[in-house]
Write an enzyme that holds these catalytic residues in place. Structure first.
Site, PDB file in Angstrom:
ATOM      1  CB  SER A  32      -0.904   0.020   1.233  1.00 54.49           C
ATOM      2  OG  SER A  32      -0.120   0.315   2.370  1.00 54.49           O
ATOM      3  CE  LYS A  33      -2.224   6.282  -2.634  1.00 52.07           C
ATOM      4  NZ  LYS A  33      -2.944   7.198  -3.449  1.00 52.07           N
ATOM      5  NE  ARG A  34      -1.996   2.575   5.306  1.00 56.25           N
ATOM      6  CZ  ARG A  34      -1.682   1.522   6.037  1.00 56.25           C
ATOM      7  NH1 ARG A  34      -0.978   1.663   7.131  1.00 56.25           N
ATOM      8  NH2 ARG A  34      -2.103   0.322   5.693  1.00 56.25           N
TER       9      ARG A  34
END
Ligand code: GLU
Length: 485
Positions: free
Chosen positions: A264-266
């Site tokens: 994920s982007k996080r």
């Protein structure tokens, strides 16, 4: 199970597709899935289709279609039929096919497999609230399913707002085979009477995807495993229409590079374009995607697209999620960088060279660092000491000898180098090796100290060649500066 992947189980020519929704950035996972669909179609001499699923008008992002198409091409892949190319089943953009979905939804209503629903959003919200309170899964309560069809039609014709919902059969078992996971069974009672056609006349994803996969003669669907919970709904639709469904393979998602959770982007970038912008070569990225979750029979890790097309079999994809292993990606990218000719490497590096990169020295500098380059975007970091002022850490400089000894070494070296009339690496090497022998300075200390004084770093390309490129006056002034530390 693997025999079901073979094109021969179906008399139809193999057709695969990728069906992006233009709702945001295209991810590495999308390209990895697209590659599988592309390769499988090519393997069987079939067609690979690009279809744009833009039925969610609220989430549509301006320019996303163009960006998706351009990033797919930047990865060196392409489609046989698609929005820009046309083809026998055009148009390939769902918002241009609305009358078809409406007709198909109405066809199901006429057959009693779907029904008009007039429930207001307030009513639906009330039901959901009650279900939440009772800890039940949110599902439509089938309120409109039992309306008199003639009465429902009258209300539609009178202009009342409606959606069309699938009349999900009760007490049935929905079965399908996933090439990777095998047989899957789902109780029809757990499936909602899903909306097929929305009140704005657009189809939902479920109706759009089934109608188009059928109309476009898609034989095999490889898609991310996040869609597997939608597949029973799609099977019900195929059944309601009386169509043969395609063969499905749901591809496991990537895990974050740290192995924890869905990528994920996080936890870093996931956008397909940003990896290219960082200087990962598209062919290296594709190779990396090939071997994530699948290995060729001989276990090799480097293979060309053509070899992959020959050898890939979706039934052999691992059902387990795989880590997006950045160290492996960097290693593969380094291998591909090493395969480039000097001219190709220079060409690929050009967009990554900083504006103050010395044009006259480009080839020499590149050839010195090429061995260590794992990503084109590292070029600035690996070469800045050639053309920018350096900062020397005194503790590194004096690490293995007293400051007085180091100062003596620096002054003696400066004097000797100042006297040189030609400034080439062989002269530099002779001069510096002679000094070392003459004074009996510890070799590794002396050479490392010089490296630190001249470049500010402990790891660089070969010292004499590096000094040759930096030039006499600059080397002398760096040595001079180091004596002051
Ligand atoms: N439009 C869906 C997406 O955004 C397609 C899913 C599928 O392949 O069925 O990925």
């Amino acid at each position: 199970m693997s025999n079901s992947t073979s094109a021969s189980t179906s008399s139809r020519p193999v057709r695969t597709r990728m069906a992006p929704s233009p709702t945001g950035e295209y991810h590495v996972g999308h390209i990895a899935t697209l590659l599988k669909n592309y390769a499988f179609a090519k393997k069987h001499g079939g067609q690979f289709v690009l279809r744009i699923e833009d039925t969610d008008q609220e989430r549509k992002v301006e320019g996303a279609v163009e960006r998706i198409m351009s990033v797919i091409k930047a990865y060196g892949l392409d489609w046989d039929e698609g929005p820009d190319k046309g083809g026998p089943y055009a148009p390939y953009t769902q918002s241009e096919r609305l009358p078809l979905y409406k007709a198909k939804a109405e066809e199901l209503v006429a057959k009693g497999q779907a029904y008009y629903c007039f429930c207001t959003s307030e009513r639906l919200e009330r039901i959901r609230e009650a279900q939440r309170a009772a800890n039940q899964p949110p599902m439509y309560d089938k309120h409109c399913r039992h309306l008199d069809p003639a009465e429902a039609l009258r209300r539609v014709e009178a202009g009342e707002s409606y959606v069309i919902r699938l009349a999900v059969p009760e007490n049935e078992t929905i079965r399908f085979t996933d090439l990777i996971r095998g047989e899957i069974e789902v109780a029809s009672n757990s499936v909602d009477d899903q909306v097929l056609l929305k009140s704005d006349g657009f189809p939902t994803y479920h109706l759009g995807v089934v109608v188009d996969d059928y109309e476009m003669q898609i034989t095999h669907v490889m898609r991310g495993e996040e869609w597997i919970s939608s597949t029973p709904k799609h099977m019900l639709l195929y059944q309601a229409f009386g169509w043969q469904p395609p063969i499905y393979a749901h591809i496991p998602v990537f895990l974050n590079p740290d192995g924890k959770g869905k990528m994920s982007k996080r936890k870093g970038t996931v956008a397909a374009q940003s990896f290219l912008d960082d200087g990962f070569l598209p062919e290296a990225m594709l190779n990396f995607f090939m071997i994530l979750g699948w290995t060729p029979k001989d276990q090799r890790e480097i293979l060309t697209l053509d070899e992959y097309i020959q050898e890939f079999d979706p039934a052999e994809i691992s059902a387990k999620s795989v880590v997006f292993d950045l160290a492996k990606l960097r290693w593969i990218n380094g291998m591909y960088i090493r395969k480039l000719s000097p001219t190709e490497l220079k060409q690929r590096l050009t967009p990554f060279l900083p504006t103050d990169f010395p044009a006259a020295q480009t080839d020499r500098i590149i050839s010195l660092v090429a061995e260590r380059l794992e990503r084109l975007g590292e070029i600035e970091e690996l070469t800045s000491f050639f053309y920018r002022p350096v900062t020397v850490d005194p503790t590194l400089l004096h690490k293995k000898a007293e400051p007085a000894v180091v100062a003596e070494q620096l002054q003696t070296t400066s004097a000797a180098l100042r006297a040189l009339t030609t400034w080439e690496s062989s002269q530099l090497e002779n001069c510096i090796r002679d000094l070392q022998a003459q004074h009996n300075w510890p070799k590794s200390q002396y050479f490392m100290m010089l490296r630190v004084a001249v470049t500010g770093r402990t790891a660089t390309p070969p010292l004499f060649e590096t000094m040759a490129i930096i030039g006499q006056s600059e080397v002398l002034s760096r040595l001079e500066a180091a004596t002051q530390l």
